[in-house]
Design a protein around this motif. Structure first.
Motif, PDB file in Angstrom:
ATOM      1  N   ASN A  28       0.831  -1.196   0.000  1.00 32.71           N
ATOM      2  CA  ASN A  28       0.000   0.000   0.000  1.00 32.71           C
ATOM      3  C   ASN A  28       0.867   1.248   0.000  1.00 32.71           C
ATOM      4  N   SER A  29       0.314   2.308  -0.506  1.00 40.58           N
ATOM      5  CA  SER A  29       1.018   3.585  -0.488  1.00 40.58           C
ATOM      6  C   SER A  29       0.800   4.251   0.861  1.00 40.58           C
ATOM      7  N   ASP A  30       1.851   4.854   1.421  1.00 39.82           N
ATOM      8  CA  ASP A  30       1.719   5.568   2.689  1.00 39.82           C
ATOM      9  C   ASP A  30       1.117   6.950   2.502  1.00 39.82           C
ATOM     10  N   TYR A  40      -3.579 -13.435   5.542  1.00 42.11           N
ATOM     11  CA  TYR A  40      -3.802 -12.423   6.564  1.00 42.11           C
ATOM     12  C   TYR A  40      -2.538 -12.254   7.394  1.00 42.11           C
ATOM     13  N   GLY A  41      -2.455 -11.124   8.048  1.00 41.01           N
ATOM     14  CA  GLY A  41      -1.301 -10.866   8.898  1.00 41.01           C
ATOM     15  C   GLY A  41      -1.580  -9.750   9.884  1.00 41.01           C
ATOM     16  N   ILE A  42      -0.881  -9.792  11.004  1.00 37.69           N
ATOM     17  CA  ILE A  42      -0.975  -8.737  12.012  1.00 37.69           C
ATOM     18  C   ILE A  42       0.403  -8.584  12.653  1.00 37.69           C
ATOM     19  N   GLN A  43       0.761  -7.349  12.919  1.00 42.97           N
ATOM     20  CA  GLN A  43       2.070  -7.088  13.512  1.00 42.97           C
ATOM     21  C   GLN A  43       1.942  -5.932  14.492  1.00 42.97           C
ATOM     22  N   THR A  44       2.602  -6.067  15.628  1.00 43.28           N
ATOM     23  CA  THR A  44       2.614  -4.984  16.608  1.00 43.28           C
ATOM     24  C   THR A  44       4.050  -4.731  17.059  1.00 43.28           C
ATOM     25  N   LYS A  45       4.388  -3.465  17.205  1.00 44.07           N
ATOM     26  CA  LYS A  45       5.723  -3.094  17.668  1.00 44.07           C
ATOM     27  C   LYS A  45       5.704  -2.954  19.183  1.00 44.07           C
ATOM     28  N   ILE A  46       6.578  -3.708  19.827  1.00 46.13           N
ATOM     29  CA  ILE A  46       6.691  -3.647  21.282  1.00 46.13           C
ATOM     30  C   ILE A  46       7.671  -2.538  21.657  1.00 46.13           C
ATOM     31  N   THR A  47       8.833  -2.568  21.023  1.00 48.84           N
ATOM     32  CA  THR A  47       9.831  -1.514  21.174  1.00 48.84           C
ATOM     33  C   THR A  47      10.359  -1.199  19.775  1.00 48.84           C
ATOM     34  N   GLY A  71      -6.388  -3.321   4.617  1.00 43.87           N
ATOM     35  CA  GLY A  71      -5.531  -3.325   5.789  1.00 43.87           C
ATOM     36  C   GLY A  71      -5.580  -2.042   6.586  1.00 43.87           C
ATOM     37  N   TYR A  72      -4.843  -2.084   7.685  1.00 45.77           N
ATOM     38  CA  TYR A  72      -4.724  -0.939   8.579  1.00 45.77           C
ATOM     39  C   TYR A  72      -3.265  -0.842   8.998  1.00 45.77           C
ATOM     40  N   ASN A  73      -2.715   0.371   8.902  1.00 44.17           N
ATOM     41  CA  ASN A  73      -1.310   0.572   9.222  1.00 44.17           C
ATOM     42  C   ASN A  73      -1.182   1.803  10.108  1.00 44.17           C
ATOM     43  N   HIS A  74      -0.690   1.599  11.331  1.00 42.45           N
ATOM     44  CA  HIS A  74      -0.481   2.706  12.254  1.00 42.45           C
ATOM     45  C   HIS A  74       0.929   2.585  12.827  1.00 42.45           C
ATOM     46  N   LYS A  75       1.281   3.477  13.712  1.00 43.63           N
ATOM     47  CA  LYS A  75       2.651   3.498  14.238  1.00 43.63           C
ATOM     48  C   LYS A  75       3.031   2.199  14.934  1.00 43.63           C
ATOM     49  N   LEU A  97      -1.212  -7.586 -19.620  1.00 48.63           N
ATOM     50  CA  LEU A  97      -1.798  -6.414 -18.987  1.00 48.63           C
ATOM     51  C   LEU A  97      -1.610  -6.540 -17.484  1.00 48.63           C
ATOM     52  N   ASN A  98      -1.296  -5.437 -16.823  1.00 48.40           N
ATOM     53  CA  ASN A  98      -1.103  -5.438 -15.378  1.00 48.40           C
ATOM     54  C   ASN A  98      -1.628  -4.118 -14.825  1.00 48.40           C
ATOM     55  N   THR A  99      -2.573  -4.170 -13.905  1.00 47.66           N
ATOM     56  CA  THR A  99      -3.161  -2.949 -13.349  1.00 47.66           C
ATOM     57  C   THR A  99      -3.253  -3.039 -11.827  1.00 47.66           C
ATOM     58  N   LEU A 100      -3.208  -1.879 -11.189  1.00 49.68           N
ATOM     59  CA  LEU A 100      -3.358  -1.769  -9.740  1.00 49.68           C
ATOM     60  C   LEU A 100      -4.079  -0.469  -9.431  1.00 49.68           C
ATOM     61  N   LEU A 101      -5.062  -0.537  -8.551  1.00 45.01           N
ATOM     62  CA  LEU A 101      -5.768   0.643  -8.088  1.00 45.01           C
ATOM     63  C   LEU A 101      -5.923   0.533  -6.586  1.00 45.01           C
ATOM     64  N   GLY A 102      -5.556   1.593  -5.880  1.00 42.82           N
ATOM     65  CA  GLY A 102      -5.641   1.550  -4.422  1.00 42.82           C
ATOM     66  C   GLY A 102      -6.019   2.883  -3.827  1.00 42.82           C
ATOM     67  N   TYR A 103      -6.383   2.830  -2.552  1.00 43.85           N
ATOM     68  CA  TYR A 103      -6.732   4.038  -1.815  1.00 43.85           C
ATOM     69  C   TYR A 103      -6.201   3.915  -0.396  1.00 43.85           C
ATOM     70  N   THR A 104      -5.596   4.990   0.089  1.00 46.40           N
ATOM     71  CA  THR A 104      -5.103   5.051   1.462  1.00 46.40           C
ATOM     72  C   THR A 104      -5.740   6.236   2.165  1.00 46.40           C
ATOM     73  N   HIS A 105      -6.349   5.970   3.327  1.00 45.55           N
ATOM     74  CA  HIS A 105      -6.962   7.033   4.124  1.00 45.55           C
ATOM     75  C   HIS A 105      -5.941   7.537   5.136  1.00 45.55           C
ATOM     76  N   LYS A 106      -6.089   8.789   5.532  1.00 48.42           N
ATOM     77  CA  LYS A 106      -5.129   9.369   6.476  1.00 48.42           C
ATOM     78  C   LYS A 106      -5.148   8.667   7.834  1.00 48.42           C
ATOM     79  N   SER A 107      -6.225   7.928   8.142  1.00 48.97           N
ATOM     80  CA  SER A 107      -6.302   7.190   9.408  1.00 48.97           C
ATOM     81  C   SER A 107      -5.437   5.937   9.408  1.00 48.97           C
ATOM     82  N   GLY A 108      -4.955   5.523   8.214  1.00 48.06           N
ATOM     83  CA  GLY A 108      -4.132   4.323   8.118  1.00 48.06           C
ATOM     84  C   GLY A 108      -4.841   3.148   7.463  1.00 48.06           C
ATOM     85  N   ILE A 109      -6.132   3.292   7.201  1.00 51.32           N
ATOM     86  CA  ILE A 109      -6.873   2.240   6.515  1.00 51.32           C
ATOM     87  C   ILE A 109      -6.564   2.321   5.020  1.00 51.32           C
ATOM     88  N   TYR A 110      -6.335   1.197   4.402  1.00 50.98           N
ATOM     89  CA  TYR A 110      -6.020   1.186   2.971  1.00 50.98           C
ATOM     90  C   TYR A 110      -6.635  -0.037   2.302  1.00 50.98           C
TER      91      TYR A 110
END
Length: 193
Positions: free
Chosen positions: A11-13, A147-154, A104-108, A46-59
């Protein structure tokens, strides 16, 4: 022969819509026969991609890929008897189509995503070495859920979990083949999945 590896685009940030598209064609020439004729093959993709990223981190994004090839005769007919039945390879074709979607959802400190892709491929195959079969096909289909999930501890430590489920099927079908100059067939049918 070859291998095609398709990796789902990240996804694009940057917030907003983003996309890409690519198209291409090429032609190629096969071996010549004793008459000096050349068979021409053709390929397009042929190869195409279309995406959307919201400022909240949802994409989210969707992608599609298609490759189609009309093959060419890669053998040389060495039969020189005038009345012999000649059944040269008519140029086997192949195609590959893949569509996918990712949400997906991407936050700090946490990120999570869910993705799905469907891949379909088909190809013409021969009866055996140097023997063409006008209607023998091999098909392939794959459904993949990831599917995947990741959390930063430190800053240096994170915890991740990834998974997926896949279903695949292959189908071979041969529905009679020409056996002589009078368009007679061998009256055989074969199918396997």
């Amino acid at each position: 022969g070859g291998v095609i590896n398709i990796i789902t685009a990240k996804n694009s940030d940057t917030p907003g819509f983003h996309g890409s598209a690519m198209a291409g064609t090429e032609s190629f020439s096969g071996n010549s026969d004793y008459n000096g004729d050349h068979e021409i093959g053709f390929q397009y993709k042929l190869n195409t991609l279309l995406g959307y990223t919201h400022k909240s981190g949802i994409y989210g994004n969707v992608s599609a890929y298609h490759l189609n090839t009309s093959g060419f005769n890669s053998t040389i007919d060495t039969v020189i008897t005038p009345n012999a039945y000649k059944h040269a390879d008519q140029g086997d074709a192949a195609s590959l189509t893949e569509i996918g979607a990712k949400l997906g959802y991407n936050h700090k400190k946490i990120s999570a995503w869910l993705g799905y892709s469907l891949k379909k491929a088909s190809t013409d195959i021969d009866k055996g070495a140097y023997a063409d079969d006008d209607n023998y096909t091999l098909g392939f289909e794959r459904n993949l859920l990831k599917y995947g999930i990741q959390t930063k501890i430190t800053k240096r430590f994170s915890l991740s979990a990834f998974g997926g489920m896949s279903s695949m099927s292959r189908t071979a079908e041969n529905d009679s083949s020409l056996v002589d100059n009078l368009n007679n067939t061998d009256q055989q049918y074969y199918s396997a999945t």
